[in-house]
Design a protein around this motif. Structure first.
Motif, PDB file in Angstrom:
ATOM      1  N   ASP A  46       0.816  -1.214   0.000  1.00  0.00           N
ATOM      2  CA  ASP A  46       0.000   0.000   0.000  1.00  0.00           C
ATOM      3  C   ASP A  46       0.850   1.264   0.000  1.00  0.00           C
ATOM      4  OD1 ASP A  46      -2.324  -1.539   0.149  1.00  0.00           O
ATOM      5  OD2 ASP A  46      -2.256  -1.583   2.343  1.00  0.00           O
ATOM      6  N   ARG A  47       2.065   1.158   0.543  1.00  0.00           N
ATOM      7  CA  ARG A  47       2.909   2.334   0.713  1.00  0.00           C
ATOM      8  C   ARG A  47       4.352   2.016   0.295  1.00  0.00           C
ATOM      9  NH1 ARG A  47       0.704   1.304   5.497  1.00  0.00           N
ATOM     10  NH2 ARG A  47       2.741   1.174   6.487  1.00  0.00           N
ATOM     11  N   PRO A  48       5.117   3.048  -0.102  1.00  0.00           N
ATOM     12  CA  PRO A  48       6.498   2.827  -0.530  1.00  0.00           C
ATOM     13  C   PRO A  48       7.402   2.185   0.533  1.00  0.00           C
ATOM     14  CG  PRO A  48       5.771   4.959  -1.298  1.00  0.00           C
ATOM     15  CD  PRO A  48       4.692   4.439  -0.391  1.00  0.00           C
ATOM     16  N   LEU A  49       7.263   2.574   1.803  1.00  0.00           N
ATOM     17  CA  LEU A  49       8.107   1.947   2.828  1.00  0.00           C
ATOM     18  C   LEU A  49       7.777   0.466   2.978  1.00  0.00           C
ATOM     19  CD1 LEU A  49       8.554   4.583   5.703  1.00  0.00           C
ATOM     20  CD2 LEU A  49      10.229   3.809   4.008  1.00  0.00           C
ATOM     21  N   GLN A  50       6.507   0.126   2.835  1.00  0.00           N
ATOM     22  CA  GLN A  50       6.119  -1.282   2.871  1.00  0.00           C
ATOM     23  C   GLN A  50       6.717  -2.014   1.665  1.00  0.00           C
ATOM     24  OE1 GLN A  50       1.884  -1.970   2.606  1.00  0.00           O
ATOM     25  NE2 GLN A  50       2.058  -4.087   3.314  1.00  0.00           N
ATOM     26  N   SER A  51       6.704  -1.377   0.505  1.00  0.00           N
ATOM     27  CA  SER A  51       7.345  -1.954  -0.684  1.00  0.00           C
ATOM     28  C   SER A  51       8.826  -2.199  -0.438  1.00  0.00           C
ATOM     29  CB  SER A  51       7.198  -1.020  -1.891  1.00  0.00           C
ATOM     30  OG  SER A  51       5.875  -0.849  -2.252  1.00  0.00           O
ATOM     31  N   LEU A  52       9.467  -1.263   0.228  1.00  0.00           N
ATOM     32  CA  LEU A  52      10.896  -1.367   0.518  1.00  0.00           C
ATOM     33  C   LEU A  52      11.196  -2.547   1.437  1.00  0.00           C
ATOM     34  CD1 LEU A  52      13.627  -0.103   0.013  1.00  0.00           C
ATOM     35  CD2 LEU A  52      13.164   1.493   1.869  1.00  0.00           C
ATOM     36  N   VAL A  53      10.378  -2.728   2.455  1.00  0.00           N
ATOM     37  CA  VAL A  53      10.552  -3.873   3.362  1.00  0.00           C
ATOM     38  C   VAL A  53      10.354  -5.178   2.586  1.00  0.00           C
ATOM     39  CG1 VAL A  53       9.611  -5.056   5.386  1.00  0.00           C
ATOM     40  CG2 VAL A  53       9.930  -2.571   5.424  1.00  0.00           C
ATOM     41  N   LEU A  54       9.313  -5.234   1.767  1.00  0.00           N
ATOM     42  CA  LEU A  54       9.052  -6.435   0.965  1.00  0.00           C
ATOM     43  C   LEU A  54      10.185  -6.704  -0.030  1.00  0.00           C
ATOM     44  CD1 LEU A  54       5.245  -6.039   0.155  1.00  0.00           C
ATOM     45  CD2 LEU A  54       6.290  -7.655   1.762  1.00  0.00           C
ATOM     46  N   ALA A  55      10.677  -5.649  -0.661  1.00  0.00           N
ATOM     47  CA  ALA A  55      11.748  -5.810  -1.654  1.00  0.00           C
ATOM     48  C   ALA A  55      13.036  -6.302  -0.998  1.00  0.00           C
ATOM     49  CB  ALA A  55      11.993  -4.498  -2.395  1.00  0.00           C
ATOM     50  N   THR A  56      13.348  -5.769   0.163  1.00  0.00           N
ATOM     51  CA  THR A  56      14.551  -6.216   0.872  1.00  0.00           C
ATOM     52  C   THR A  56      14.435  -7.684   1.224  1.00  0.00           C
ATOM     53  OG1 THR A  56      14.811  -3.995   1.767  1.00  0.00           O
ATOM     54  CG2 THR A  56      16.050  -5.733   2.830  1.00  0.00           C
ATOM     55  N   SER A  57      13.294  -8.071   1.721  1.00  0.00           N
ATOM     56  CA  SER A  57      13.060  -9.476   2.041  1.00  0.00           C
ATOM     57  C   SER A  57      13.124 -10.336   0.787  1.00  0.00           C
ATOM     58  CB  SER A  57      11.691  -9.619   2.717  1.00  0.00           C
ATOM     59  OG  SER A  57      11.423 -10.961   3.009  1.00  0.00           O
ATOM     60  N   GLY A  58      12.530  -9.849  -0.298  1.00  0.00           N
ATOM     61  CA  GLY A  58      12.547 -10.600  -1.560  1.00  0.00           C
ATOM     62  C   GLY A  58      13.946 -10.790  -2.099  1.00  0.00           C
ATOM     63  N   LEU A  59      14.759  -9.752  -2.023  1.00  0.00           N
ATOM     64  CA  LEU A  59      16.131  -9.863  -2.503  1.00  0.00           C
ATOM     65  C   LEU A  59      16.926 -10.862  -1.669  1.00  0.00           C
ATOM     66  CD1 LEU A  59      18.524  -9.013  -4.286  1.00  0.00           C
ATOM     67  CD2 LEU A  59      18.954  -7.173  -2.642  1.00  0.00           C
ATOM     68  N   LEU A  60      16.843 -10.737  -0.353  1.00  0.00           N
ATOM     69  CA  LEU A  60      17.620 -11.635   0.497  1.00  0.00           C
ATOM     70  C   LEU A  60      17.136 -13.082   0.383  1.00  0.00           C
ATOM     71  CD1 LEU A  60      18.223  -9.356   3.619  1.00  0.00           C
ATOM     72  CD2 LEU A  60      19.689  -9.732   1.635  1.00  0.00           C
ATOM     73  N   SER A  61      15.838 -13.284   0.225  1.00  0.00           N
ATOM     74  CA  SER A  61      15.317 -14.644   0.003  1.00  0.00           C
ATOM     75  C   SER A  61      15.823 -15.215  -1.322  1.00  0.00           C
ATOM     76  CB  SER A  61      13.789 -14.642  -0.003  1.00  0.00           C
ATOM     77  OG  SER A  61      13.298 -14.337   1.265  1.00  0.00           O
TER      78      SER A  61
END
Length: 194
Positions: A80-95
């Motif tokens: 819903d929000r850019p900071l939430q996208s950032l948290v998801l993206a960081t998790s996605g990259l590390l996974s």
């Protein structure tokens, strides 16, 4: 048509085999014969698709870059929000670094001293993080932290997690990432309006 399908499979097998060896052994130690053996193809097949080891490494990096762009776009649409996208993206990259040898190799090739022309994957990660932080600022989510400082801290930490994984795989655990965001998000976020 069957020849085209076989050519695509051979190319993909070479990319995967090269990625596995680049991720495990580094660019300098990953030999073309070892890549061919792992892919189950002849050196002639390798040279049909890739003129050099460097061209193969560039393709691994390009594949990792394509994944990263796609993953961040998906995170943007899921959040819903850019900071939430950032948290998801960081998790996605590390996974992905844990699970996908192509992404892992793409990141590892950036820091490989035997390659002079790498770092595209990390440059892209920095760009994507900067974009999300600026969007968070424009959307009123970011507190008084300058966007370039926030982006530098996030990129440095994620790259650090990846580097420390070589020493201890726990550095890429969901718990470590949660600890990072638990510490950082309150500092990044704008105070709630009353």
């Amino acid at each position: 048509m069957a020849r085209q399908v076989r050519a695509v499979r051979t190319r993909q097998a070479l990319i995967l085999a090269a990625a596995e060896l680049f991720a495990d052994d580094g660019y300098a130690l990953a030999s073309l014969p070892a890549i061919c053996k792992r892919a189950g193809v002849s050196t002639g097949a390798l040279h049909f698709h890739f003129p050099s080891k460097d061209a193969l490494a560039r393709q691994v990096e390009d594949s990792a870059t394509a994944f990263m762009k796609s993953m961040v776009a998906q995170c943007r649409s899921d959040a819903d929000r850019p900071l939430q996208s950032l948290v998801l993206a960081t998790s996605g990259l590390l996974s992905a670094i844990i699970d996908d040898p192509v992404v892992r190799a793409g990141v590892k090739l950036c820091g490989d001293p035997s390659r002079k022309n790498g770092a595209e994957v990390l440059r892209l990660w920095h760009t994507l993080v900067c974009e999300l932080v600026v969007q968070a600022q424009l959307g009123g989510e970011l507190g008084d932290v300058p966007p370039e400082v926030a982006a530098s801290v996030i990129v440095s930490a994620t790259v650090g997690f990846v580097m420390l994984r070589a020493w201890d795989s726990d550095w890429l655990s969901p718990e470590r990432l949660a600890d990072f965001w638990d510490l950082l998000l309150p500092r990044l976020m704008a105070p709630p309006e009353h």
